[in-house]
Design a protein around this motif. Sequence first.
Motif, PDB file in Angstrom:
ATOM      1  N   THR A   7       0.858  -1.177   0.000  1.00  0.00           N
ATOM      2  CA  THR A   7       0.000   0.000   0.000  1.00  0.00           C
ATOM      3  C   THR A   7       0.896   1.230   0.000  1.00  0.00           C
ATOM      4  OG1 THR A   7      -0.122   0.282   2.406  1.00  0.00           O
ATOM      5  CG2 THR A   7      -1.658  -1.307   1.397  1.00  0.00           C
ATOM      6  N   VAL A   8       0.306   2.397  -0.133  1.00  0.00           N
ATOM      7  CA  VAL A   8       1.114   3.616  -0.139  1.00  0.00           C
ATOM      8  C   VAL A   8       1.871   3.780   1.177  1.00  0.00           C
ATOM      9  CG1 VAL A   8      -0.291   4.840  -1.844  1.00  0.00           C
ATOM     10  CG2 VAL A   8      -0.874   5.013   0.591  1.00  0.00           C
ATOM     11  N   ASN A   9       1.332   3.232   2.250  1.00  0.00           N
ATOM     12  CA  ASN A   9       1.992   3.359   3.553  1.00  0.00           C
ATOM     13  C   ASN A   9       3.253   2.513   3.654  1.00  0.00           C
ATOM     14  OD1 ASN A   9       0.032   5.153   4.557  1.00  0.00           O
ATOM     15  ND2 ASN A   9      -1.309   3.457   5.121  1.00  0.00           N
ATOM     16  N   ASP A  10       3.447   1.578   2.730  1.00  0.00           N
ATOM     17  CA  ASP A  10       4.647   0.734   2.732  1.00  0.00           C
ATOM     18  C   ASP A  10       5.808   1.376   1.979  1.00  0.00           C
ATOM     19  OD1 ASP A  10       3.427  -1.487   4.104  1.00  0.00           O
ATOM     20  OD2 ASP A  10       2.380  -1.954   2.233  1.00  0.00           O
ATOM     21  N   GLU A  14      10.728   8.674  -1.146  1.00  0.00           N
ATOM     22  CA  GLU A  14      11.295   8.706  -2.491  1.00  0.00           C
ATOM     23  C   GLU A  14      10.582   7.728  -3.417  1.00  0.00           C
ATOM     24  OE1 GLU A  14      15.673   9.128  -4.588  1.00  0.00           O
ATOM     25  OE2 GLU A  14      15.513   8.446  -2.507  1.00  0.00           O
ATOM     26  N   GLU A  15      10.230   6.535  -2.917  1.00  0.00           N
ATOM     27  CA  GLU A  15       9.476   5.575  -3.725  1.00  0.00           C
ATOM     28  C   GLU A  15       8.104   6.132  -4.093  1.00  0.00           C
ATOM     29  OE1 GLU A  15      11.118   1.247  -2.101  1.00  0.00           O
ATOM     30  OE2 GLU A  15       9.605   2.353  -0.946  1.00  0.00           O
ATOM     31  N   THR A  16       7.506   6.852  -3.163  1.00  0.00           N
ATOM     32  CA  THR A  16       6.208   7.472  -3.417  1.00  0.00           C
ATOM     33  C   THR A  16       6.303   8.472  -4.553  1.00  0.00           C
ATOM     34  OG1 THR A  16       5.618   7.232  -1.068  1.00  0.00           O
ATOM     35  CG2 THR A  16       4.334   8.797  -2.371  1.00  0.00           C
ATOM     36  N   VAL A  17       7.305   9.335  -4.498  1.00  0.00           N
ATOM     37  CA  VAL A  17       7.464  10.342  -5.544  1.00  0.00           C
ATOM     38  C   VAL A  17       7.824   9.685  -6.872  1.00  0.00           C
ATOM     39  CG1 VAL A  17       8.708  12.420  -6.258  1.00  0.00           C
ATOM     40  CG2 VAL A  17       8.087  12.100  -3.846  1.00  0.00           C
ATOM     41  N   ASP A  18       8.631   8.633  -6.837  1.00  0.00           N
ATOM     42  CA  ASP A  18       8.954   7.899  -8.069  1.00  0.00           C
ATOM     43  C   ASP A  18       7.676   7.452  -8.778  1.00  0.00           C
ATOM     44  OD1 ASP A  18      11.684   8.114  -7.635  1.00  0.00           O
ATOM     45  OD2 ASP A  18      11.903   6.084  -6.841  1.00  0.00           O
ATOM     46  N   LYS A  19       6.722   6.921  -8.005  1.00  0.00           N
ATOM     47  CA  LYS A  19       5.477   6.429  -8.601  1.00  0.00           C
ATOM     48  C   LYS A  19       4.622   7.585  -9.110  1.00  0.00           C
ATOM     49  CE  LYS A  19       2.868   2.873  -9.624  1.00  0.00           C
ATOM     50  NZ  LYS A  19       3.324   1.732 -10.437  1.00  0.00           N
ATOM     51  N   ILE A  20       4.613   8.688  -8.392  1.00  0.00           N
ATOM     52  CA  ILE A  20       3.868   9.861  -8.834  1.00  0.00           C
ATOM     53  C   ILE A  20       4.440  10.386 -10.151  1.00  0.00           C
ATOM     54  CG2 ILE A  20       3.409  12.299  -8.305  1.00  0.00           C
ATOM     55  CD1 ILE A  20       3.266  11.408  -5.309  1.00  0.00           C
ATOM     56  N   VAL A  21       5.752  10.449 -10.235  1.00  0.00           N
ATOM     57  CA  VAL A  21       6.410  10.886 -11.468  1.00  0.00           C
ATOM     58  C   VAL A  21       6.048   9.946 -12.617  1.00  0.00           C
ATOM     59  CG1 VAL A  21       8.657  11.082 -12.614  1.00  0.00           C
ATOM     60  CG2 VAL A  21       8.308  12.105 -10.349  1.00  0.00           C
ATOM     61  N   GLN A 175       0.759  13.122   3.476  1.00  0.00           N
ATOM     62  CA  GLN A 175      -0.243  13.555   2.502  1.00  0.00           C
ATOM     63  C   GLN A 175       0.226  13.343   1.067  1.00  0.00           C
ATOM     64  OE1 GLN A 175      -3.047  13.831   3.751  1.00  0.00           O
ATOM     65  NE2 GLN A 175      -2.295  14.030   5.861  1.00  0.00           N
ATOM     66  N   VAL A 176       1.534  13.344   0.829  1.00  0.00           N
ATOM     67  CA  VAL A 176       2.029  13.005  -0.506  1.00  0.00           C
ATOM     68  C   VAL A 176       1.690  11.550  -0.820  1.00  0.00           C
ATOM     69  CG1 VAL A 176       4.097  12.712  -1.926  1.00  0.00           C
ATOM     70  CG2 VAL A 176       3.835  14.760  -0.525  1.00  0.00           C
ATOM     71  N   ARG A 177       1.799  10.682   0.167  1.00  0.00           N
ATOM     72  CA  ARG A 177       1.387   9.278  -0.040  1.00  0.00           C
ATOM     73  C   ARG A 177      -0.115   9.208  -0.332  1.00  0.00           C
ATOM     74  NH1 ARG A 177       5.105   8.755   4.334  1.00  0.00           N
ATOM     75  NH2 ARG A 177       6.976   7.607   3.694  1.00  0.00           N
ATOM     76  N   ASN A 178      -0.899  10.004   0.390  1.00  0.00           N
ATOM     77  CA  ASN A 178      -2.342  10.010   0.144  1.00  0.00           C
ATOM     78  C   ASN A 178      -2.663  10.571  -1.247  1.00  0.00           C
ATOM     79  OD1 ASN A 178      -2.952   8.886   2.624  1.00  0.00           O
ATOM     80  ND2 ASN A 178      -3.157  10.866   3.643  1.00  0.00           N
ATOM     81  N   TYR A 179      -1.870  11.529  -1.697  1.00  0.00           N
ATOM     82  CA  TYR A 179      -2.050  12.024  -3.066  1.00  0.00           C
ATOM     83  C   TYR A 179      -1.772  10.911  -4.075  1.00  0.00           C
ATOM     84  CZ  TYR A 179      -0.695  13.965  -7.558  1.00  0.00           C
ATOM     85  OH  TYR A 179      -0.576  14.187  -8.921  1.00  0.00           O
ATOM     86  N   LEU A 180      -0.746  10.124  -3.841  1.00  0.00           N
ATOM     87  CA  LEU A 180      -0.463   9.011  -4.750  1.00  0.00           C
ATOM     88  C   LEU A 180      -1.673   8.088  -4.839  1.00  0.00           C
ATOM     89  CD1 LEU A 180       1.194   7.147  -6.544  1.00  0.00           C
ATOM     90  CD2 LEU A 180       2.268   6.219  -4.462  1.00  0.00           C
ATOM     91  N   ASP A 200       0.889   0.990 -15.069  1.00  0.00           N
ATOM     92  CA  ASP A 200       0.978   0.050 -13.949  1.00  0.00           C
ATOM     93  C   ASP A 200       0.540   0.785 -12.684  1.00  0.00           C
ATOM     94  OD1 ASP A 200       1.576  -1.805 -12.027  1.00  0.00           O
ATOM     95  OD2 ASP A 200       3.755  -1.736 -12.313  1.00  0.00           O
ATOM     96  N   LEU A 201      -0.610   0.396 -12.152  1.00  0.00           N
ATOM     97  CA  LEU A 201      -1.150   1.058 -10.957  1.00  0.00           C
ATOM     98  C   LEU A 201      -0.753   0.345  -9.667  1.00  0.00           C
ATOM     99  CD1 LEU A 201      -4.761   1.893 -12.226  1.00  0.00           C
ATOM    100  CD2 LEU A 201      -2.723   3.337 -12.283  1.00  0.00           C
ATOM    101  N   SER A 202      -0.006  -0.747  -9.784  1.00  0.00           N
ATOM    102  CA  SER A 202       0.383  -1.501  -8.602  1.00  0.00           C
ATOM    103  C   SER A 202       1.576  -0.839  -7.920  1.00  0.00           C
ATOM    104  CB  SER A 202       0.732  -2.938  -8.954  1.00  0.00           C
ATOM    105  OG  SER A 202       1.932  -2.970  -9.709  1.00  0.00           O
ATOM    106  N   LEU A 203       1.787  -1.206  -6.667  1.00  0.00           N
ATOM    107  CA  LEU A 203       2.900  -0.651  -5.890  1.00  0.00           C
ATOM    108  C   LEU A 203       3.927  -1.711  -5.527  1.00  0.00           C
ATOM    109  CD1 LEU A 203       0.778   1.622  -3.525  1.00  0.00           C
ATOM    110  CD2 LEU A 203       2.004   2.292  -5.586  1.00  0.00           C
ATOM    111  N   GLY A 204       3.839  -2.880  -6.127  1.00  0.00           N
ATOM    112  CA  GLY A 204       4.759  -3.959  -5.797  1.00  0.00           C
ATOM    113  C   GLY A 204       4.236  -4.830  -4.673  1.00  0.00           C
TER     114      GLY A 204
END
Length: 206
Positions: A7-10, A14-21, A175-180, A200-204
């Motif tokens: 989940t986004v909480n995991d 930096e991983e969060t921003v990578d996915k947003i990018v 909140q950046v994670r919540n934005y993702l 790819d909408l998955s997070l691994g």
Amino acid sequence: MFLKPKTVNDLSYEETVDKIVYLNNYVKEFWSSADGWAPDSAANLLSKSRLDWLYSLSHSLYKWKDDPYEQSYNGDLILAWVNLGALTEGAMKLFLSVYHNDYLADEDKIKQRGKDIDPDVATFDGLRRYLLKVLWRNDENHKSNVWLKLIQQRRNTIHAYQDKEIDDFIDFRIQVRNYLQFLIDIVGRLPIPDEIFGPDLSLGYK
């Protein structure tokens, strides 16, 4: 052992921003040239939208990985909230631009000074209220609506003279994670042709 989806909480910040990018790059590449299969009104609106700026603003989130020095802490935090608020507003505008035909057919379109307006010029609050109606059945307590109101309040701290709650960088990164998650939900609702692979909408897995 079975692997569980992350989940986004995991994710680290930096991983969060990578996915947003990654997702906003997909949005830029795919939706900025939807001519030929998207309805004309949607394609025209998307073609003139600055989806490249959303992609650039996504990269700007990397700036907020580490706390700034003490004297600029609050100033940088205000700028960080504006960064996140602009991205959030852009995601809402993207959704309504893609579904522009449905939006045009709705008698209760977003209004400004009593006149119907296109989503690309709507305010944050107008967009939120419209999504509240069409996606969340006017449930004021829906988690997405509550979150959008929080981001709106934090973004408005750019009007820095009046005292407002700005919290801290710990909450900002949450909140950046919540934005993702919000972005994943929005992008996942967008239609794509059957012959084209979506993002790819998955997070691994963990």
